[in-house]
Write an enzyme that holds these catalytic residues in place. Sequence first.
Site, PDB file in Angstrom:
ATOM      1  N   TYR A 242    -102.337  -2.144 -38.087  1.00 17.71           N
ATOM      2  CA  TYR A 242    -101.884  -2.524 -39.433  1.00 17.71           C
ATOM      3  C   TYR A 242    -102.338  -1.472 -40.424  1.00 17.71           C
ATOM      4  CZ  TYR A 242     -99.270  -6.735 -40.311  1.00 17.71           C
ATOM      5  OH  TYR A 242     -98.250  -7.624 -40.451  1.00 17.71           O
TER       6      TYR A 242
ATOM      7  N   GLU B  33    -101.105  -1.427 -44.124  1.00 16.81           N
ATOM      8  CA  GLU B  33    -100.451  -1.650 -45.427  1.00 16.81           C
ATOM      9  C   GLU B  33    -101.082  -0.760 -46.485  1.00 16.81           C
ATOM     10  OE1 GLU B  33    -100.475  -5.702 -46.639  1.00 16.81           O
ATOM     11  OE2 GLU B  33     -99.066  -6.320 -45.100  1.00 16.81           O
TER      12      GLU B  33
ATOM     13  N   ASP C  32     -77.910   7.381 -51.949  1.00 16.44           N
ATOM     14  CA  ASP C  32     -78.176   6.867 -50.605  1.00 16.44           C
ATOM     15  C   ASP C  32     -77.487   7.823 -49.637  1.00 16.44           C
ATOM     16  OD1 ASP C  32     -78.195   5.599 -48.188  1.00 16.44           O
ATOM     17  OD2 ASP C  32     -77.485   3.666 -48.925  1.00 16.44           O
TER      18      ASP C  32
ATOM     19  N   THR D 215     -81.525   6.858 -44.099  1.00 19.25           N
ATOM     20  CA  THR D 215     -81.969   6.453 -42.768  1.00 19.25           C
ATOM     21  C   THR D 215     -82.380   7.716 -42.024  1.00 19.25           C
ATOM     22  OG1 THR D 215     -79.714   6.674 -41.943  1.00 19.25           O
ATOM     23  CG2 THR D 215     -80.422   4.461 -42.558  1.00 19.25           C
TER      24      THR D 215
ATOM     25  N   LYS E  12     -79.099   8.308 -38.193  1.00 20.37           N
ATOM     26  CA  LYS E  12     -77.656   8.586 -38.117  1.00 20.37           C
ATOM     27  C   LYS E  12     -77.490  10.093 -37.882  1.00 20.37           C
ATOM     28  CE  LYS E  12     -76.978   4.880 -41.494  1.00 20.37           C
ATOM     29  NZ  LYS E  12     -76.447   3.632 -40.990  1.00 20.37           N
TER      30      LYS E  12
ATOM     31  N   ARG F 251     -84.850   5.052 -35.265  1.00 21.58           N
ATOM     32  CA  ARG F 251     -84.272   4.059 -36.177  1.00 21.58           C
ATOM     33  C   ARG F 251     -85.263   3.824 -37.319  1.00 21.58           C
ATOM     34  NH1 ARG F 251     -80.026   1.171 -36.093  1.00 21.58           N
ATOM     35  NH2 ARG F 251     -79.460   2.323 -34.230  1.00 21.58           N
TER      36      ARG F 251
HETATM   37  N1  PLP Z   1     -77.096   2.829 -46.482  1.00 24.38           N
HETATM   38  C1  PLP Z   1     -75.946   3.279 -45.958  1.00 24.38           C
HETATM   39  C2  PLP Z   1     -75.090   4.200 -46.763  1.00 24.38           C
HETATM   40  C3  PLP Z   1     -75.552   2.885 -44.680  1.00 24.38           C
HETATM   41  O1  PLP Z   1     -74.387   3.299 -44.158  1.00 24.38           O
HETATM   42  C4  PLP Z   1     -76.397   1.990 -43.959  1.00 24.38           C
HETATM   43  C5  PLP Z   1     -76.053   1.499 -42.606  1.00 24.38           C
HETATM   44  O2  PLP Z   1     -75.044   1.587 -42.055  1.00 24.38           O
HETATM   45  C6  PLP Z   1     -77.571   1.559 -44.553  1.00 24.38           C
HETATM   46  C7  PLP Z   1     -77.893   1.988 -45.804  1.00 24.38           C
HETATM   47  C8  PLP Z   1     -78.460   0.569 -43.860  1.00 24.38           C
HETATM   48  O3  PLP Z   1     -79.182   1.147 -42.847  1.00 24.38           O
HETATM   49  P1  PLP Z   1     -79.995   0.222 -41.824  1.00 24.38           P
HETATM   50  O4  PLP Z   1     -79.011  -0.355 -40.912  1.00 24.38           O
HETATM   51  O5  PLP Z   1     -80.948   1.174 -41.172  1.00 24.38           O
HETATM   52  O6  PLP Z   1     -80.723  -0.792 -42.639  1.00 24.38           O
END
Ligand code: PLP
Length: 496
Positions: free
Chosen positions: A82, A84, A259, A288, A291, A297
């Site tokens: 842990y 945090e 994002d 993320t 991808k 992940r």
């Molecule tokens: N943001 C975007 C643009 C995404 O395409 C995705 C997932 O497909 C996410 C966030 C969410 O990612 P996660 O599935 O890891 O929570």
Amino acid sequence: MTDPAESTTGVDLSANNIDINTAAAPVYRQMLDIIAAVEPRVAEATRQELVDQRASLKLIASENYASLPVLMTMGTWLSDKYAEGTIGHRFYAGCRNIDTVEAVAAEHATALFGAEHAYVQPHSGIDANLVAYWAILQHRVESPTLERLGAATVNDLTESDWEDLRREFNRQRVMGMSLDAGGHLTHGFRHNISGKMFEQHAYGTDPTTGLIDYDALREAAREFKPLIIVAGYSAYPRRVNFARMRDIADEVGATLMVDMAHFAGLVAGKVFTGEENPVPYAHVVSSTTHKSLRGPRGGFVLSTKDYAPAVDKGCPMVLGGPLGHVMAAKALAFAEARTAGFQAYAQSVADNAKALAEGLLRRGAQLVTGGTDNHLVLIDVSNFGLTGRQAESALLDSGIVTNRNSVPRDPNGAWYTSGVRIGTPALTTRGFGAAEFDTVAELIVDVLKSTTPTTTSAGAASKAKYTIADGVPEKTMSRSAEILDAHPLYPGLTLD
Ligand code: PLP
């Protein structure tokens, strides 16, 4: 640093005389035996997943194959701790090794993206977006409100001041790309907490070109006056001009949040540079790691120095305890992405998407925006007389793994849809090039042309059921097997 361009797994340790896949084979065989001794069904599903992934054309735009070192790093006792809090400031004792791992991952992330600050704890992309939203709320709403009320922390607020602060939070506004234009549900969609936390006004794309209309966005932002403009997408097949986005945000006093979950690999690999690189323009960038970036992940957040203290409060504000083993794997993935080999990979991802798009268009498919300049294409399957759901299922029956997706102003809604989204990151990792993606385009169009919706008892075309002409799935699978066999996944990793 080693050069991953040589290897389909992303890592080449041959300078040390190690063929990573072959070296890993006995380790994984033993690991599966050990797992099987505790729960054989889990061992079998794990083994079968590799068989399945090897045997199918994985075209889901958000998936990839992480390197074996990245995967191995997740299987350790770093999971058992842990931690945090943040580096050097934990709510638990004994965190020095997690501190090291998190600091190394953050160091690689800041260097890789040229960011002022990196926070590598988010467990996923959705978590990264929550951290980003929280950081913006704290920086833009909580801190100034506390100052106005003469309080150092929320503990110093009276009950009525506390109500005042909560009202301030509740009236904030977000503008993100609409779901059917390719945005993500966390960008303010009603079926996500972001749409319930914030008043939302989505921006779409131009009905003729399918592209973001920056002038319309500017007009809408002037009217709506959002606290946050979110740029980024899950299914928009084009690049975004982040300098223009920032300009609009500055004009209306909004924070620009990008994002980059989908295209982080193209930023890391320097395919998106200048005004297409979000990092110099956004106040906060969420992402993320799994991808196009080809890591474990997980998620992470980059920010300017101003937002860094609020970003670092992600755990325990909106995140559970950090995953030490995954942060360790992120450190490896960021290190891999800093190599020239990763840049070559990222360029191939974009080049292959173009080859795929051209192959599809030449064979009569309709693409949203007429093509691509990132890692994905969005086929509008309505000219084949199909819904996205039928197309997705027929392709899956033929060993081609994609996902259905809405197209802008989709008449079939978000469940059946009219589109299929296809991405190149995973098969590019396997070593596919333009010629292989042209064959993939041929196979996809063959399947779509050979699929017919079933007629319902009322005489209408079903949105879900379909038939495929005899022999087409088998023929498709045998053609795919030829190219898949020529580009093995983790070659040398034999499990039997
Ligand atoms: N943001 C975007 C643009 C995404 O395409 C995705 C997932 O497909 C996410 C966030 C969410 O990612 P996660 O599935 O890891 O929570």
